[in-house]
Design an enzyme around this catalytic site. Sequence first.
Site, PDB file in Angstrom:
ATOM      1  N   GLU A 150       0.837  -1.207   0.000  1.00 47.80           N
ATOM      2  CA  GLU A 150       0.000   0.000   0.000  1.00 47.80           C
ATOM      3  C   GLU A 150       0.868   1.252   0.000  1.00 47.80           C
ATOM      4  O   GLU A 150       1.721   1.431   0.882  1.00 47.80           O
ATOM      5  CB  GLU A 150      -0.902  -0.020   1.244  1.00 47.80           C
ATOM      6  CG  GLU A 150      -1.862   1.152   1.302  1.00 47.80           C
ATOM      7  CD  GLU A 150      -2.794   1.088   2.513  1.00 47.80           C
ATOM      8  OE1 GLU A 150      -3.060  -0.013   3.016  1.00 47.80           O
ATOM      9  OE2 GLU A 150      -3.239   2.159   2.951  1.00 47.80           O
ATOM     10  N   LYS A 171      -6.327  -1.249  11.907  1.00 42.92           N
ATOM     11  CA  LYS A 171      -5.819  -1.647  10.579  1.00 42.92           C
ATOM     12  C   LYS A 171      -4.628  -0.764  10.226  1.00 42.92           C
ATOM     13  O   LYS A 171      -3.609  -1.236   9.722  1.00 42.92           O
ATOM     14  CB  LYS A 171      -6.935  -1.523   9.535  1.00 42.92           C
ATOM     15  CG  LYS A 171      -6.577  -2.007   8.144  1.00 42.92           C
ATOM     16  CD  LYS A 171      -5.904  -0.985   7.269  1.00 42.92           C
ATOM     17  CE  LYS A 171      -5.675  -1.515   5.859  1.00 42.92           C
ATOM     18  NZ  LYS A 171      -4.873  -0.601   5.044  1.00 42.92           N
ATOM     19  N   ASP A 211       5.504 -14.218  11.135  1.00 40.14           N
ATOM     20  CA  ASP A 211       4.174 -14.663  10.703  1.00 40.14           C
ATOM     21  C   ASP A 211       3.135 -13.561  10.969  1.00 40.14           C
ATOM     22  O   ASP A 211       2.674 -13.393  12.100  1.00 40.14           O
ATOM     23  CB  ASP A 211       3.843 -15.945  11.507  1.00 40.14           C
ATOM     24  CG  ASP A 211       2.497 -16.532  11.159  1.00 40.14           C
ATOM     25  OD1 ASP A 211       1.663 -15.834  10.562  1.00 40.14           O
ATOM     26  OD2 ASP A 211       2.281 -17.707  11.515  1.00 40.14           O
ATOM     27  N   HIS A 256      -2.493  10.680   0.405  1.00 38.78           N
ATOM     28  CA  HIS A 256      -2.718   9.335  -0.109  1.00 38.78           C
ATOM     29  C   HIS A 256      -2.798   9.341  -1.634  1.00 38.78           C
ATOM     30  O   HIS A 256      -2.151   8.556  -2.303  1.00 38.78           O
ATOM     31  CB  HIS A 256      -4.040   8.842   0.474  1.00 38.78           C
ATOM     32  CG  HIS A 256      -4.092   7.380   0.667  1.00 38.78           C
ATOM     33  ND1 HIS A 256      -3.544   6.772   1.772  1.00 38.78           N
ATOM     34  CD2 HIS A 256      -4.608   6.395  -0.090  1.00 38.78           C
ATOM     35  CE1 HIS A 256      -3.736   5.481   1.683  1.00 38.78           C
ATOM     36  NE2 HIS A 256      -4.379   5.227   0.557  1.00 38.78           N
TER      37      HIS A 256
HETATM   38  C1  MEV Z   1      -5.269   3.174   5.576  1.00 39.36           C
HETATM   39  O1  MEV Z   1      -4.595   2.023   5.121  1.00 39.36           O
HETATM   40  C2  MEV Z   1      -5.139   3.279   7.078  1.00 39.36           C
HETATM   41  C3  MEV Z   1      -5.939   4.392   7.727  1.00 39.36           C
HETATM   42  O2  MEV Z   1      -7.309   4.319   7.322  1.00 39.36           O
HETATM   43  C4  MEV Z   1      -5.799   4.218   9.201  1.00 39.36           C
HETATM   44  C5  MEV Z   1      -6.699   5.102  10.031  1.00 39.36           C
HETATM   45  O3  MEV Z   1      -7.782   5.509   9.558  1.00 39.36           O
HETATM   46  O4  MEV Z   1      -6.323   5.359  11.188  1.00 39.36           O
HETATM   47  C6  MEV Z   1      -5.433   5.755   7.286  1.00 39.36           C
END
Ligand code: MEV
Length: 446
Positions: free
Chosen positions: A85, A283, A299, A396
């Site tokens: 990513e 995430k 892992d 992004h």
């Molecule tokens: C994107 O891969 C991860 C985010 O969505 C994490 C977050 O919202 O804290 C930017």
Amino acid sequence: MQKIKGFSKLSKTDKIAWLAKHFLTSNPLDIAREFSSYMHSNAEMQKLFDGISENTLTNFYLPYGVAPNFVINGRTYVVPMVIEESSVVAAAAAGAKFWSDRGGFNAEVISTTKVGHVHFLWRGDSEKLFHFFDTELKEALLAEVKHLTANMESRGGGLRTLELIDCTELEPEYFQLKATFETMDAMGANFINSVLEAFAECLTEEVKHYKDFSGAEKNAEVVMSILSNYTPECLVKAWVECKVSDLGGFPEANLTAQQFARKFSTAIRIAKHDVYRATTHNKGIFNGIDAVVLATGNDFRAIEACGHAYASKNGQYGSLSDCEIVGDTFRFSITLPLAVGTVGGLTKLHPLAKRSLEMLGNPSAKELMMIIATVGLAQNFSAVKALVTSGIQKGHMKMHLTNILRHFGATDTEIQLATTYFADKTVSFSSVRDFLNNSRNLATEK
Ligand code: MEV
């Protein structure tokens, strides 16, 4: 659809030919050429990669990057990251830089205990089973695994505790042998599973021969013997702190340091309360954690499964990170379980995993736990900082611009032109397509 018997026995060439014939639409020769183009040029190396998994046809490339300027407990690291990513490495590096200017990260390992169980069924008076365990079985089980634990013991680790647990309130006749382990610099899965399987065999035999058991009591039915990837006692903490005023201003969002600190800590609390936000928040933490876990040959499925289970330890899934403002001090921390190894498994086998560990100064498992937790924290800091200030799409989509351009087959010159053009514009799939169409039309008109 076509099924096949004995696929694993086919040569790589035949596997690809079969696949191309039945499941792919391009010319089989082109497919063979494509797969072969991603193979390692060194046959010995390719053999090594093929040996890691099964039915391998080629290698799947992922970018290997580094995030510099990670100051952890006063030492500076360059952290290797494998991730598909865009923005993740840039965000980690930005978080590292931000905090390296404010005293760096602190980290400490709280505990390193791993755990595994023999899950079994046994019918009878549980008091009798506990008596048997205390007077005979435990000793027999420990003796049975001496030869398996000797090597780990010589390194300072081994089996730590062994208990019998009555789980009949959960499931009729259900008991566990619960063992805890110290596996030093190894993740320890093979070691733990070998010990547990030896326990299981010994248990089955011992109940048969115990003098006070008769009938059904002589039968322990082992359901399974397996380590647990939930390791809440293999815990690490990483944190940063500084004076609120040292956080600096955030003109892009028109926020003072105080306003930023308040907004940031509110965002963390929201991720404590709301499972929808918590999942995305965590995430983002695992964006960084997984990337280092992968780069060091560990892992990532085990790490993720454990992290998410830990995030639910209070009965509700929530943020793994915490933020508090005490007086004029801003504190941001993460505590999570990380069962990683720096010996065994892929860590020395995969040439780039080995190189990653070297880059980190060949850390112990404990040091690697601290590095990984810190990267998770830095990643989270950058993501939440962006969210509560300029939003994430700006950065992004800038990073994503090259991917979109490549999707439309842009040349290097077009990429350069587009990068300049989009420096102050919103990037979207359609805006990039329009830009390329316009510049290509202009070029053909000339
Ligand atoms: C994107 O891969 C991860 C985010 O969505 C994490 C977050 O919202 O804290 C930017």
